[in-house]
Scaffold this active site. Structure first.
Site, PDB file in Angstrom:
ATOM      1  N   GLN B 223      17.768 -27.418 -39.990  1.00 23.43           N
ATOM      2  CA  GLN B 223      17.774 -25.990 -40.314  1.00 23.43           C
ATOM      3  C   GLN B 223      18.797 -25.231 -39.466  1.00 23.43           C
ATOM      4  OE1 GLN B 223      12.971 -26.314 -40.558  1.00 23.43           O
ATOM      5  NE2 GLN B 223      13.724 -24.225 -40.461  1.00 23.43           N
ATOM      6  N   ARG B 373       6.663 -21.981 -40.881  1.00 16.76           N
ATOM      7  CA  ARG B 373       6.774 -20.813 -41.757  1.00 16.76           C
ATOM      8  C   ARG B 373       6.212 -19.577 -41.069  1.00 16.76           C
ATOM      9  NH1 ARG B 373       6.521 -20.823 -48.386  1.00 16.76           N
ATOM     10  NH2 ARG B 373       7.665 -18.905 -48.527  1.00 16.76           N
ATOM     11  N   CYS B 374       6.563 -19.437 -39.818  1.00 13.38           N
ATOM     12  CA  CYS B 374       6.081 -18.280 -39.072  1.00 13.38           C
ATOM     13  C   CYS B 374       7.004 -18.081 -37.897  1.00 13.38           C
ATOM     14  CB  CYS B 374       4.645 -18.503 -38.632  1.00 13.38           C
ATOM     15  SG  CYS B 374       4.329 -18.700 -36.899  1.00 13.38           S
ATOM     16  N   GLU B 743       7.851 -15.500 -44.395  1.00 11.22           N
ATOM     17  CA  GLU B 743       6.736 -16.025 -43.631  1.00 11.22           C
ATOM     18  C   GLU B 743       5.502 -15.139 -43.651  1.00 11.22           C
ATOM     19  OE1 GLU B 743       8.986 -16.454 -40.046  1.00 11.22           O
ATOM     20  OE2 GLU B 743       9.586 -18.473 -40.618  1.00 11.22           O
TER      21      GLU B 743
END
Lengths: 184, 791
Positions: B223, B373-374, B743
């Site tokens: 990423q 996802r946060c 998110e």
């Protein structure tokens, strides 16, 4: 993972007969599905192997069996087993306590196994282990009864392979039929 | 509805444009790491430990090496010769690449098998025999701190316990004082269990080292390609691999969710083997390896406390955290934030006293602590505050919606300084919750609940009104290994008015090829169809810290707008030159400059760009290109109001989500359809830990659900109908007023769901349920309060 399995059953044989068979690892192993004794180290120590299948996982363990206690006067025994997965994917430890009691000429067998499994089998088979173990034990009891009743298989070997018919209906498919020889 | 400034043809912000990248994805034409095939490529598979904690006595590779195609088995001792057997983590801890003597968790890498094809590599892996001497693992993070617990990181000189770090924030004295004098205090212990991102594509790489050129090309599921390039240069510099000789390519990524931020041992081994052999080496994990060994998320044990008045005014909160990091701290947080942005956990409520502390410990579990996802531990924080708020509401006897309304920070109070040091940029929490309540029919549902309870039925309504903190981040506080967390955009407009724009971020499914194009279209008026977006190649893209923590729109999206504005300024000069007027006389409308009062005198952006190559004003640089590195002045603070309605079968304890209304406020919206898609996916990944997912370990160190057979990832079948909506409160400091949304739903959904389930059974005396709330767990709780006795 740890699992504790308790099994109790009655056998229509005198307690001395049942004990004689149960207390002899080389004899009893012929009734255990998938198991074989490969070497007798001394009276108390043996080497053996167990092959079984839990769902998608085939596990073959090779290891040591130790007779920790053999109390003939009280018909009590304790076995300790420790096996390593033959492919290095983990290990299994077992402590088995067995007690025989006489009831109206029959023999009541009560045994408990504490099993600790580490590795691949614990990861993948954990949901299945109790179910499969139960099936295997039922098969063991049948084999044992047959053996004591003198119903030896015709080839002269105890049929201690997993019986696919018995396991049908559970989530487990057997693939071990006919693969194992009894201890000689 | 959303006002669009640009025409549909231009397709700037606010247009629900279909995703440009989907053309290749839906036709199976994506290009993922595993699609990369190079001549002479070798394949690697990894032997993993069955034990959670064991000494390695011997590794016997002889049988493996007999298998045709197997060419080498690489052990930690081999890597030790090059000092590559350990590597640093992003949190300045150390992690084994391959062990030389001890394994620290089940499924840890033990050695690597290199072969000419994938099948031989797998066969070789099966044939390697490793002798272990198992030791009793430390699995319970609380017991890890006991005096008698073995010191796991004995490799660290002078280390005498399993404690990693202590962290605290807030005013302890002031907070303790409020707690001492408060009418009401509540306390709730909760565990946010260890879960896994479980992205559909697992991790992998192709490391291709060219001995002649002394050059490494690394195709990799990452990423953050630029950060990885720098890390490789720092780790491998001593063997002569310097940063200009490293090219990291992150092709299409099948889901990242934070799990593709860390550097895993497999990548490093592949690089080492390629470096030594001169051949490309491919490594791709299988599903179970991914689930069992790659970075986990969460695993926070939290004691959350709230103090307030008897009429329900929140006055203070106090959080104490025990963080289970596994055998090394391999979290992917900004360097100065060992607990990430957990300190957002004071919530959406107006009060002035808070204190939080956390301690991290080593255990015999896989390393990790990724921001699944946060935005760095925000999920843990939001779960704690939103669950706690419900516990408090129940204690003071107030409706949880009303209690929230009474305590929200008011819209006019922004920018609002939080007691843990944040400056919330903007928000309208009252409007969001009201909209959600109206959408779900809150008052009617409460009446229905009373009726159903009288009939012995369980129905619950749960609320979560969360504030997120995303877009890391301002350079004064945010860096990773010293590199500031700005991000970048470079726009090149070709003579015919078509453009390519490149970014330091990397989409893993977020739709950057569409949304970035829309931002540039918004600012320059070039149709978004004609703006090509590229990311993920460090040789071509400008430097950036990558995509995670909802940072792409707040940072790189802003950079795109700023770079485009530089170009618009240039365009204005060229237009003035072409129209022979002064710049002050020109006005912009998307796609062209025209003379004030004479709209027929105009130059389109395409004409202007063409002129920049063919007829540029004297003294001006030719061409039409701009780059911007955007260093955000503040983080952005998206918010949301979620309401969940559940029905529970009183006999089977089956939990059914009847309604789920999600009102998000992510500021200005770039593409409503993509936002909605993001929210749908995020809500499903919020449902997952609330009701299904948890990585379970036993005392012996076994992972008990290391496959998708047992690790329950919700599918469309388990997902309810998500009802979405939004309020729009722009980020005042962001060039396009956007806040980031990827998110929010993952963060906001779990407490809404759990609050609903608790609400359904609260009349029986149940105050809290640990996630994941399964029917069996609920059954046990109901049994414990005697519910089934009465039946």
């Amino acid at each position: 993972m740890n699992t504790k399995i308790n099994k109790q059953f009655d056998i229509e044989q005198p307690i001395a007969t049942v004990w004689a068979s149960l207390a002899n690892p080389e004899e009893i192993v012929t009734c255990v599905p998938g198991a074989a004794i490969t070497e007798k180290v001394d009276d108390r120590n043996y080497k053996g192997e167990v092959v079984t299948k839990f769902g998608p996982i085939k596990a073959a363990y090779a290891g040591d069996i130790e007779i920790v206690e053999l109390d003939e006067s009280n018909y009590k025994m304790t076995l300790k087993g420790r096996g390593l997965d033959s492919k290095g994917k983990g290990s299994a430890d077992m402590i088995m306590n067995g007690v025989l009691t006489e009831q109206d000429g029959k023999t009541h067998v009560d045994f408990t196994m504490d099993i600790t499994i580490i590795g691949m089998l614990a990861q993948f088979g954990s949901r299945l282990i109790n179910d499969v173990s139960d099936q295997l034990l039922n098969q063991f009891v049948d084999n044992f009864r047959n053996k004591l009743a003198g119903n030896e298989p015709t080839e002269g070997e105890a049929d201690n392979s997993l019986n696919a018919g018995k396991l049908a209906g559970t989530v487990v498919k057997s693939m071990l039929g006919g693969m194992f020889k009894g201890g000689k | 509805m959303i006002q669009c400034k640009t025409s549909k043809e231009i397709g700037g912000m606010g247009h629900s444009k279909k995703r440009k990248e989907d053309a290749r994805f839906i036709q199976g034409k994506g290009n993922y790491v595993d699609d990369v095939k190079l001549p002479g490529m070798l394949h690697m598979d990894i032997v993993r430990s069955p034990y959670a904690y064991a000494k390695i006595k011997n590794i016997d590779a002889s049988k493996a090496l007999e298998i045709p195609g197997v060419i080498a088995v690489v052990t930690g001792k081999d890597l030790e010769q090059y000092n590559l057997h350990w590597m640093p983590t992003l949190m300045s801890d150390t992690q084994m690449v391959l062990p030389t003597d001890t394994v620290m968790y089940q499924a840890q890498e033990v050695c690597a098998v290199i072969a000419t094809d994938r099948y031989a590599a797998r066969d070789g892996k099966e044939a390697v025999r490793v002798d272990y001497e198992p030791m009793k693992p430390v699995m319970d993070p609380f017991k890890a701190l006991d005096e008698e617990a073995p010191v796991l990181r004995s490799d660290k000189e002078g280390k005498e316990d399993n404690h990693i770090w202590h962290w605290e924030v807030g005013d302890k004295e002031k907070t303790d004082d409020v707690f001492e004098n408060a009418d009401i205090t509540v306390s709730q212990q909760m565990h946010i269990p260890r879960i896994h991102v479980a992205s559909i594509e697992t991790c992998g790489c192709v490391a291709a080292y060219n001995k002649v050129e002394n050059h490494l090309t690394m195709y990799m599921t990452t990423q953050a390609p630029h950060a990885i390039r720098t890390v490789i240069a720092l780790v491998a510099g001593h063997v002569g691999l310097t940063e200009e000789k490293i090219r990291v390519i992150s092709p299409d990524i099948g889901g990242g969710f934070g799990g593709k931020v860390p550097v895993y041992p497999g990548y490093v081994i592949a690089i080492a083997v390629s470096f030594l052999t001169g051949a490309p080496v491919k490594w791709v994990e299988d599903r179970s390896e991914n689930l069992q060994a790659d970075s986990f998320a969460r695993d926070y044990h939290i004691t959350a406390e709230m103090a307030g008045t008897k009429d329900g005014k929140i006055q203070a909160t106090r959080f104490k955290v025990l963080a289970d990091h596994g055998y090394t701290d391999a979290s992917a947080n900004p360097s100065k934030f060992p607990t990430g942005l957990f300190s957002i956990g004071t919530g959406s409520y107006d009060y002035g006293a808070a204190y939080m502390e956390a301690d991290a410990v080593y255990t015999n579990k896989p390393p990790g602590g990724v921001a699944y996802r946060c935005s760095f531990r925000v999920t843990e924080a939001v779960h704690a505050i939103e669950r706690l708020t419900d516990v408090f509401a129940r204690e003071v006897g107030k409706d949880p919606a009303q209690l929230r309304m009474d305590n929200f920070i008011k819209k006019e109070q922004f920018p609002w300084p939080s007691p843990t040091g944040w400056l919330y940029d903007s928000g309208d929490y009252h409007a969001g919750l009201q909209k959600a309540m109206d959408a779900v029919g809150y008052d009617e549902l409460r009446e229905e609940q009373l009726r159903l309870r009288a009939e012995g039925k369980f129905m619950g309504i749960g609320i979560s009104t969360f504030t997120e903190v995303v877009g890391a981040g301002p350079s004064k506080d945010f860096d990773i290994l010293g590199v500031k967390m700005f991000d970048s955009a470079e726009i090149r407009v070709h003579p015919t008015g078509k453009a390519i724009a490149r970014f330091g971020t990397k989409s893993q499914g977020q739709g950057h090829e569409t949304t970035y194009a829309q931002i540039v279209a918004e600012e320059l008026g070039i149709p978004m169809e004609h703006i090509q977006i590229e990311e993920g190649d460090t040789d071509t893209a400008p430097y950036g810290l990558g995509t995670y923590a909802s940072r792409s729109t707040p940072t790189a999206g802003a950079a795109a707008a700023m770079a485009a504005r530089k170009l618009r300024d240039k365009a204005k000069k060229i237009a003035a030159y072409l129209l022979e007027v002064s710049e002050q006389d020109l006005e912009w409308e998307p796609g062209k400059f025209f003379v004030k009062g004479a709209p027929e005198k105009s130059k389109t952006i395409q004409e202007i760009v063409f002129a920049s190559y063919t007829n540029h004003p004297p003294g001006m640089e030719a061409g039409f290109e701009a780059t911007h590195y955007y260093d955000p002045p503040n983080l952005t603070f998206p918010s949301g109001a979620y309401i969940c309605v559940v029905d529970i079968d009183p006999e089977t304890c089956a939990i059914k989500i009847r309604r789920f209304v999600a009102i998000d406020d992510c500021g200005n919206i770039i593409n409503p359809m993509i936002v909605q898609g993001q929210v749908h996916g995020g809500l499903t990944q919020g449902l997952a830990p609330a009701m299904f997912e948890e990585l379970i370990y036993d005392e012996a160190g076994n992972i008990l659900n290391g496959t998708f057979m047992d690790y329950l990832v919700p599918t469309a079948v388990e997902s309810p109908n998500w009802e979405t909506g939004h309020t729009v409160t722009p980020a005042p400091h962001h060039p396009i007023g956007a806040k980031g949304v990827g998110e929010s739903p993952t963060v906001g959904a779990p407490p809404a769901i759990v609050n609903a389930i608790v609400d359904a059974v609260s009349h029986l005396g149940i105050k809290h349920l640990e996630i994941p709330v399964t029917p069996y767990k609920l059954y046990k709780e109901l049994k414990a309060v005697g519910y089934f006795d009465e039946e």
